[in-house]
Design a protein around this motif. Structure first.
Motif, PDB file in Angstrom:
ATOM      1  N   PHE A 204     -12.361   1.662  44.450  1.00 16.11           N
ATOM      2  CA  PHE A 204     -12.910   1.879  45.784  1.00 16.11           C
ATOM      3  C   PHE A 204     -12.121   2.928  46.570  1.00 16.11           C
ATOM      4  N   LEU A 205     -11.147   3.545  45.928  1.00 11.03           N
ATOM      5  CA  LEU A 205     -10.364   4.562  46.605  1.00 11.03           C
ATOM      6  C   LEU A 205     -11.156   5.859  46.729  1.00 11.03           C
ATOM      7  N   PRO A 206     -10.839   6.675  47.732  1.00  9.71           N
ATOM      8  CA  PRO A 206     -11.528   7.973  47.853  1.00  9.71           C
ATOM      9  C   PRO A 206     -11.212   8.871  46.666  1.00  9.71           C
ATOM     10  N   HIS A 207     -12.162   9.693  46.305  1.00 14.38           N
ATOM     11  CA  HIS A 207     -11.996  10.573  45.159  1.00 14.38           C
ATOM     12  C   HIS A 207     -10.869  11.565  45.415  1.00 14.38           C
ATOM     13  N   THR A 208      -9.969  11.675  44.437  1.00  9.31           N
ATOM     14  CA  THR A 208      -8.824  12.579  44.553  1.00  9.31           C
ATOM     15  C   THR A 208      -8.754  13.423  43.292  1.00  9.31           C
ATOM     16  N   PRO A 209      -9.420  14.572  43.282  1.00  9.06           N
ATOM     17  CA  PRO A 209      -9.478  15.403  42.072  1.00  9.06           C
ATOM     18  C   PRO A 209      -8.134  16.063  41.792  1.00  9.06           C
ATOM     19  N   PRO A 210      -7.903  16.439  40.539  1.00  8.52           N
ATOM     20  CA  PRO A 210      -6.665  17.167  40.217  1.00  8.52           C
ATOM     21  C   PRO A 210      -6.687  18.550  40.830  1.00  8.52           C
ATOM     22  N   SER A 211      -5.508  19.103  41.000  1.00  7.84           N
ATOM     23  CA  SER A 211      -5.404  20.433  41.598  1.00  7.84           C
ATOM     24  C   SER A 211      -5.991  21.477  40.656  1.00  7.84           C
ATOM     25  N   LYS A 212      -6.724  22.437  41.231  1.00  2.00           N
ATOM     26  CA  LYS A 212      -7.325  23.512  40.446  1.00  2.00           C
ATOM     27  C   LYS A 212      -6.552  24.815  40.587  1.00  2.00           C
ATOM     28  N   ALA A 213      -5.568  24.813  41.493  1.00  2.00           N
ATOM     29  CA  ALA A 213      -4.807  26.041  41.708  1.00  2.00           C
ATOM     30  C   ALA A 213      -3.877  26.306  40.523  1.00  2.00           C
ATOM     31  N   PRO A 214      -3.936  27.485  39.902  1.00  2.00           N
ATOM     32  CA  PRO A 214      -3.082  27.770  38.743  1.00  2.00           C
ATOM     33  C   PRO A 214      -1.601  27.625  39.046  1.00  2.00           C
ATOM     34  N   GLU A 215      -1.198  28.016  40.276  1.00  2.00           N
ATOM     35  CA  GLU A 215       0.222  27.934  40.602  1.00  2.00           C
ATOM     36  C   GLU A 215       0.700  26.500  40.721  1.00  2.00           C
ATOM     37  N   GLU A 216      -0.225  25.533  40.883  1.00  2.00           N
ATOM     38  CA  GLU A 216       0.163  24.138  40.989  1.00  2.00           C
ATOM     39  C   GLU A 216       0.079  23.422  39.646  1.00  2.00           C
ATOM     40  N   ARG A 217      -0.240  24.170  38.581  1.00  2.00           N
ATOM     41  CA  ARG A 217      -0.340  23.567  37.259  1.00  2.00           C
ATOM     42  C   ARG A 217       0.915  23.833  36.426  1.00  2.00           C
ATOM     43  N   LYS A 218       1.983  24.240  37.046  1.00  2.00           N
ATOM     44  CA  LYS A 218       3.220  24.476  36.338  1.00  2.00           C
ATOM     45  C   LYS A 218       3.823  23.142  35.899  1.00  2.00           C
ATOM     46  N   VAL A 219       4.819  23.225  35.028  1.00  2.00           N
ATOM     47  CA  VAL A 219       5.479  22.013  34.560  1.00  2.00           C
ATOM     48  C   VAL A 219       6.154  21.336  35.746  1.00  2.00           C
ATOM     49  N   ALA A 220       5.722  20.118  36.046  1.00  3.32           N
ATOM     50  CA  ALA A 220       6.145  19.454  37.279  1.00  3.32           C
ATOM     51  C   ALA A 220       7.650  19.245  37.345  1.00  3.32           C
ATOM     52  N   ILE A 221       8.218  18.718  36.274  1.00  2.00           N
ATOM     53  CA  ILE A 221       9.645  18.379  36.318  1.00  2.00           C
ATOM     54  C   ILE A 221      10.499  19.638  36.410  1.00  2.00           C
ATOM     55  N   LYS A 222      10.001  20.760  35.840  1.00  6.10           N
ATOM     56  CA  LYS A 222      10.728  22.022  35.939  1.00  6.10           C
ATOM     57  C   LYS A 222      10.734  22.530  37.367  1.00  6.10           C
ATOM     58  N   GLU A 223       9.598  22.397  38.033  1.00  5.37           N
ATOM     59  CA  GLU A 223       9.504  22.829  39.423  1.00  5.37           C
ATOM     60  C   GLU A 223      10.373  21.952  40.322  1.00  5.37           C
ATOM     61  N   ALA A 224      10.378  20.636  40.032  1.00  2.86           N
ATOM     62  CA  ALA A 224      11.194  19.729  40.845  1.00  2.86           C
ATOM     63  C   ALA A 224      12.685  20.014  40.663  1.00  2.86           C
ATOM     64  N   ALA A 225      13.076  20.408  39.445  1.00  2.00           N
ATOM     65  CA  ALA A 225      14.486  20.677  39.182  1.00  2.00           C
ATOM     66  C   ALA A 225      15.001  21.860  39.994  1.00  2.00           C
ATOM     67  N   LYS A 226      14.103  22.784  40.353  1.00  2.71           N
ATOM     68  CA  LYS A 226      14.520  23.930  41.148  1.00  2.71           C
ATOM     69  C   LYS A 226      15.024  23.523  42.527  1.00  2.71           C
ATOM     70  N   LEU A 227      14.572  22.362  43.004  1.00  2.00           N
ATOM     71  CA  LEU A 227      15.018  21.901  44.320  1.00  2.00           C
ATOM     72  C   LEU A 227      16.507  21.584  44.343  1.00  2.00           C
ATOM     73  N   LEU A 228      17.087  21.347  43.164  1.00  2.00           N
ATOM     74  CA  LEU A 228      18.521  21.041  43.104  1.00  2.00           C
ATOM     75  C   LEU A 228      19.369  22.228  43.545  1.00  2.00           C
ATOM     76  N   LYS A 229      18.769  23.407  43.639  1.00  2.00           N
ATOM     77  CA  LYS A 229      19.504  24.560  44.142  1.00  2.00           C
ATOM     78  C   LYS A 229      19.780  24.438  45.633  1.00  2.00           C
ATOM     79  N   LEU A 230      18.996  23.587  46.318  1.00  2.00           N
ATOM     80  CA  LEU A 230      19.216  23.368  47.746  1.00  2.00           C
ATOM     81  C   LEU A 230      20.352  22.376  47.916  1.00  2.00           C
TER      82      LEU A 230
END
Length: 334
Positions: A204-230
């Motif tokens: 019964f939850l609202p529809h939540t489609p996956p992201s279609k933006a190519p820049e948001e389809r990168k490897v998630a954990i790799k992108e998150a690891a970049k935050l450790l530079k902060l």
């Protein structure tokens, strides 16, 4: 004129008090998201504190053999970013992944409640947690996606997760004390029922489609690891790492400790969960209204003004640099 950073923070806090703290979340959406949070955390609350008791009393394992079972949660938590961030958020609708995961998790919980072979129990528990742990992040991301201002609205939604946790604990108490023949393994049956209800709610939850933006389809954990530079994010991860060491002892062994001490497990643990409800409820009407970081900064500034005249503060702050009080502020929180 020029405003210092602290003056900007105080101005933002003052202006935000004129606005509606919770803004206007449609009632239907609020009910569905609150129900999701309730049943998201209820299964975990039902079995978490009874796992050690189940291993000792039902599987008849010595305490020295419990470690690998407790490690399942950590293993699943490490795998969760890959499953939730890379697969569900990018290729499959979030509500469908949540529904499938919770329904499958309910079957695995039932299997864990009846199995008596220690080897099989380990792999069933690991499989369950590998399915369940990603749903926590997915439930949060789904809520953020549909809330117009998550910073101010999510706290009033997420608080139902703690309510579900406490409710499950209370149901455990009623089950073990008032149902004839009920044993520790039956709390996993109760958890399976909550997990099944979570799966039903997800339809019964609202529809939540996956992201279609190519820049948001990168490897998630790799992108998150970049935050450790902060630097501030790296410190945050370090603090969380140290806290989770304590959490492992608290969650895994607290039930066994209270049982041996002949204390009421539900009553004692509910105190801690009650403080979490208070904290999460307070996140709704935040001081800044926009950024929790500003709340922390404002709190730091207030502590600074209170302690500025004390000699020991200048010793701790190293020539009065306000950044040092942040460490003292977090130390007080811990």
């Amino acid at each position: 004129g020029y405003l210092s950073p602290l003056q900007q923070i105080e101005k933002t806090c003052g202006d935000s008090k004129k606005e509606d703290r919770f803004m206007q979340v449609p009632l239907g959406l609020r009910v569905r998201l609150s129900a999701l949070m309730f049943f998201e955390y209820a299964p975990w609350g039902a079995w978490m504190f009874y796992l050690g008791l189940h291993l000792g009393k039902i599987l008849d394992l010595p305490p020295a053999a419990w470690g690998k079972y407790f490690s399942c949660l950590a293993i699943a938590s490490l795998a969760a970013p890959w499953l939730a961030g890379q697969i569900a958020d990018r290729w499959v609708s979030t509500e469908k992944v949540l529904a499938f995961s919770h329904l499958l998790a309910s079957v695995l919980l039932l299997a864990f409640s009846v199995v008596r072979n220690a080897f099989a129990a380990f792999w069933i528990l690991l499989a369950y947690l590998m399915i369940y742990m990603p749903t926590i992040g997915l439930a949060n991301s789904l809520s953020f996606h549909h809330l117009s201002d998550p910073d101010r609205q999510f706290g009033s939604i997420r608080v139902f997760g703690s309510i579900g946790w406490i409710f499950a604990l209370c149901m455990d108490y009623l089950l073990l004390h008032f149902v004839p023949g009920a044993k520790e393994n039956h709390v996993f049956v109760l958890a399976a029922a909550f997990s099944f209800m979570a799966g039903v709610v997800c339809f019964f939850l609202p529809h939540t489609p996956p992201s279609k933006a190519p820049e948001e389809r990168k490897v998630a954990i790799k992108e998150a690891a970049k935050l450790l530079k902060l630097p501030h994010y790296a410190v945050f991860i370090l603090v969380i790492f140290l806290l989770t060491i304590f959490f492992q002892f608290y969650f895994n062994l607290n039930g066994t400790f209270l049982e041996e001490a002949r204390e009421c497990l539900v009553a004692k643990i509910a105190i801690g969960e009650g403080t979490e409800e208070f904290r999460l409820g307070a996140l709704g009407p935040s001081e800044s209204g926009t950024d929790p970081g500003k709340d922390i900064a404002l709190g730091n500034h207030q502590i600074y003004k209170l302690q500025e005249k004390d000699g020991w503060y200048r010793f701790l702050s190293r020539r009065g640099k306000p950044v040092r009080i942040t460490a003292l502020f977090y130390l007080c929180l811990l």
